[in-house]
Design a protein around this motif. Structure first.
Motif, short mmCIF file in Angstrom:
data_model
loop_
_atom_site.label_atom_id
_atom_site.label_comp_id
_atom_site.label_asym_id
_atom_site.label_seq_id
_atom_site.Cartn_x
_atom_site.Cartn_y
_atom_site.Cartn_z
N LEU A 1 -7.28 8.53 -0.70
CA LEU A 1 -7.59 7.18 -1.06
C LEU A 1 -8.82 7.22 -2.12
O LEU A 1 -8.73 6.41 -3.23
CB LEU A 1 -8.13 6.28 0.16
N THR A 2 -9.71 7.93 -2.08
CA THR A 2 -10.77 7.89 -2.85
C THR A 2 -11.01 8.98 -4.04
O THR A 2 -11.92 9.01 -4.71
CB THR A 2 -12.07 8.10 -1.96
N LEU B 1 -10.77 8.24 -8.61
CA LEU B 1 -10.63 6.72 -8.76
C LEU B 1 -10.80 6.31 -10.25
O LEU B 1 -10.05 5.43 -10.88
CB LEU B 1 -11.75 6.19 -8.10
N GLU C 1 -5.90 1.58 -10.18
CA GLU C 1 -5.10 0.83 -8.97
C GLU C 1 -5.58 0.83 -7.61
O GLU C 1 -5.41 0.15 -6.72
CB GLU C 1 -3.76 0.91 -9.20
N ARG C 2 -6.20 2.16 -7.30
CA ARG C 2 -6.75 2.36 -5.85
C ARG C 2 -8.10 1.55 -5.56
O ARG C 2 -8.66 1.68 -4.44
CB ARG C 2 -6.68 3.71 -5.77
N THR D 1 0.80 -1.24 -0.01
CA THR D 1 0.03 0.06 0.04
C THR D 1 0.98 1.28 0.00
O THR D 1 0.61 2.18 -0.79
CB THR D 1 -0.93 0.04 1.25
N ARG E 1 -8.13 -1.19 -3.59
CA ARG E 1 -7.52 -0.95 -2.01
C ARG E 1 -9.19 -0.55 -1.40
O ARG E 1 -9.35 -0.99 -0.29
CB ARG E 1 -6.66 0.04 -1.80
N ARG F 1 2.63 1.88 -3.56
CA ARG F 1 1.52 2.16 -4.28
C ARG F 1 1.12 3.70 -4.22
O ARG F 1 1.02 4.40 -5.20
CB ARG F 1 0.28 1.33 -4.30
N THR F 2 1.28 4.11 -2.94
CA THR F 2 0.95 5.44 -2.66
C THR F 2 1.82 6.25 -3.26
O THR F 2 1.77 7.53 -3.68
CB THR F 2 0.84 5.71 -1.06
N ASP G 1 -6.25 6.29 6.29
CA ASP G 1 -5.14 6.33 5.42
C ASP G 1 -4.50 4.95 5.60
O ASP G 1 -3.90 4.73 6.68
CB ASP G 1 -4.32 7.53 5.36
N HIS H 1 -7.32 6.43 -11.44
CA HIS H 1 -6.40 5.83 -10.71
C HIS H 1 -7.04 4.29 -10.33
O HIS H 1 -7.28 4.18 -9.25
CB HIS H 1 -6.14 6.46 -9.49
#
Length: 598
Positions: free
Chosen positions: A528-529, A532, A537-538, A22, A541, A25-26, A504, A535
């Protein structure tokens, strides 16, 4: 290999592995986790990774040797296990890293390895037929310089700083001894040209280059936080100024006024929000900062991104920035003024502090409310409470006064004022009326009388405790875990519901948060949100977090939702509620007596 290739991660502990995946990736790396090194090795043969991060043991040594593509290899070995570290080093890994270091250090290490560049090879010869060998080395990925034996040779070698020196001369043995004794060449491997394939030579040179880069990284990093300490930061700033001047960019420092508890989280936030090549540094004793360069418009966007992320994820921290036109600025000067470009307020604004005191004394707090809408058919009418200062000087938003509230010691009083007004609103509605979400400052968690006071006020207003949802910040829970957990348990016993906001998963895995003290809502970090659709890939998660929360009867909320496309993805990912200006801006939906004349 580049950052476009994946980074494979294998750890003995699944939660630890997910934390690393995680975190990487961030920071923009395509990380993928594996339960065993044998499975990882099979995947590497199908798709060669750029780098591998693995807990080192016999299985890792057996399965990760000789993989195609020669990926960078980082062995995680406890600092106390010297024998295992020696075994990993002898196996030819690129770096040995203690598992306890922040994920930001691992990110910087992986980026360093991936950006070490083509290995430099010096081909020293006294013959005239070496063009074919040089060409083969170049085709294999090396950066080759052919040097002739002569009086200028040593100077040319020092200037080219090669990882590998190949000797094709009748005096190879004598020359090798001389090169090894020459200052500036001690780190190079010297060997005669033999029958070794060109690709093997280039891979050996690349490994040497990566080890040099890792040594340089370790020498200049504060490994406790992952940032450059002041002296190397000054060198990095000087280099940044030179590079920026060459391409017409503006060199700058962007900083967060962190403390010991939030330093590492602040550095991680800067890494996640700024370009990958921005260097994170530690200024003074506690200031998290990043050195970056861009044109003026892009720099303004970077500052804005950091300010928005800090407001959502590390509320209360000041954000400052300055152009680097000489030496690095002192931390106190970064936060000493305000301007349209985004520097935060400097010293405590005494006029604002008087206004805050007057608002608390005169009950001049104005509350506005933003709906929290269900995506999954859950019944209920949920609203989050936001506070404004209204005393005849015009409404002041939280961003304008939160720091002054905290530094002036008014946070507990402001929380009580907001709670009192929220209870007044709830008291005017029956039991089927709204449920209100109210934020608590970290300082209120230290207030030993808060629970008793709140219980008395709810009883006085005749409000059922379950209609009040108290929000605690996830970074605060991580930084003040023992006190936060005690406060959550006390408020839970009172009958109030609880929400963890700004969650997070780069701070800790969802399973760890969900297994802590009981709570009812998990508000996901904007990081995170957001976006999307751009992104994907998130999305997985978010889906995993929503699923794990739902399994424990905890409902997830996505905040700051801005458009229908993102709303659709959040719904598909299983998020239970959404909140944001796309649905409705905060408004004075409910009014209690003191607000009617506001």
């Amino acid at each position: 290999m580049t950052a476009a290739h994946p980074v494979y991660v294998c750890t003995g502990d699944a939660a630890d592995g997910q934390r690393l995946v995680t975190g990487l990736r961030t920071f923009g790396l395509r990380a993928r986790g594996f339960a065993s090194c044998s499975v990882l090795a099979n995947a590497a043969r199908a798709q060669a990774p750029a780098a591998i991060v693995a807990d080192w043991n016999e299985a890792a040594a057996a399965h990760l040797a000789g993989l195609p593509g020669a990926p960078c290899l980082v062995a995680r070995v406890p600092q106390t296990d010297l024998n295992l570290a020696l075994t990993a080093s002898e196996a030819g890994v690129d770096a040995v890293l203690d598992p306890g270091l922040p994920v930001g250090v691992l990110r910087d290490l992986v980026w360093t390895l991936l950006n070490a560049g083509a290995p430099t090879i010096a081909l020293v010869t006294d013959r005239g037929d070496d063009d074919a060998l040089a060409e083969r080395l170049e085709e294999a990925g090396g950066k080759v310089r052919v040097l002739r034996v002569g009086d200028a040779l040593l100077g040319e070698l020092v200037a080219s700083a090669p990882e590998l020196v190949l000797l094709r001369t009748g005096i190879a043995r004598r020359l090798a001894r001389l090169i090894e004794q020459t200052p500036g060449l001690a780190g190079a491997e010297v060997r005669p040209v033999g029958d070794t394939p060109a690709l093997t030579l280039v891979q050996r040179a690349a490994a040497l280059g990566r080890r040099r880069a890792v040594a340089a990284l370790a020498a200049r990093h504060d490994l406790a936080s992952g940032g450059l300490p002041p002296a190397p930061a000054a060198v990095a700033a000087a280099s940044l100024r030179e590079r920026a001047a060459a391409v017409g960019e503006v060199p700058a420092v962007i900083a967060l006024d962190t403390d010991e508890a939030t330093l590492a989280a602040g550095l991680d936030l800067l890494r996640a929000r700024l370009p990958a090549l921005a260097a994170t540094v530690v200024l003074g004793e506690r200031t998290a900062a990043a050195l970056t360069a861009a044109d003026e418009a892009a720099l303004a966007r970077q500052v804005r991104a950091v300010r928005e992320a800090a407001g959502a994820e590390l509320p209360g921290l000041r954000v400052g920035h300055a152009v680097i036109d000489g030496a690095l600025p002192l931390p106190e000067t970064l936060f000493s003024g305000a301007d349209d470009g985004g520097n935060a307020q400097g010293p405590v604004d005494r006029a604002l502090e008087r206004r805050i005191r007057r608002a608390l004394e005169d009950d001049a707090l104005r509350l506005v409310y933003q709906p929290i809408s269900s995506l999954s058919g859950h019944p209920g009418s949920f609203f989050e409470v936001f506070v404004r200062l209204a005393d005849g000087g015009g409404d002041a938003l939280p961003a304008d006064f939160v720091r002054t509230v905290r530094e002036g010691g008014h946070a507990p009083a402001l929380d009580r004022g907001v709670l009192e007004r929220a209870l007044e609103v709830l008291a005017t509605h029956d039991t089927d009326g709204p449920t209100l979400f109210v934020k608590l400052f970290p300082e209120s968690l230290e207030d030993p009388e808060l629970t008793a006071w709140l219980g008395e006020r709810m009883e006085a207003h005749g409000v059922a405790p379950a209609r009040l949802v108290l929000q605690l910040s996830h970074p605060t829970l991580c930084a003040r875990r023992e006190r936060s957990q005690a406060a959550m348990q006390a408020l839970r016993r009172l009958g109030c519901r609880l929400a963890v906001e700004h969650y997070d998963d780069s701070l800790e895995p969802a399973e760890q948060t969900l297994q802590g003290p009981a709570f009812d809502f998990l508000k996901l970090s904007h990081r995170l949100t957001d976006e999307l659709v751009q992104h994907p890939e998130r999305v997985e998660r978010v889906r995993e977090i929503a699923r794990s929360a739902a399994d424990r009867d905890i409902r997830t909320i996505a905040c700051l939702v801005q458009d229908a496309a993102n709303l659709s993805v959040l719904w598909q990912a299983g998020v239970a509620y959404i909140q944001g200006y796309f649905m409705q801006a905060p408004e004075a939906i409910f009014a209690s007596a003191p607000q009617e004349g506001a």
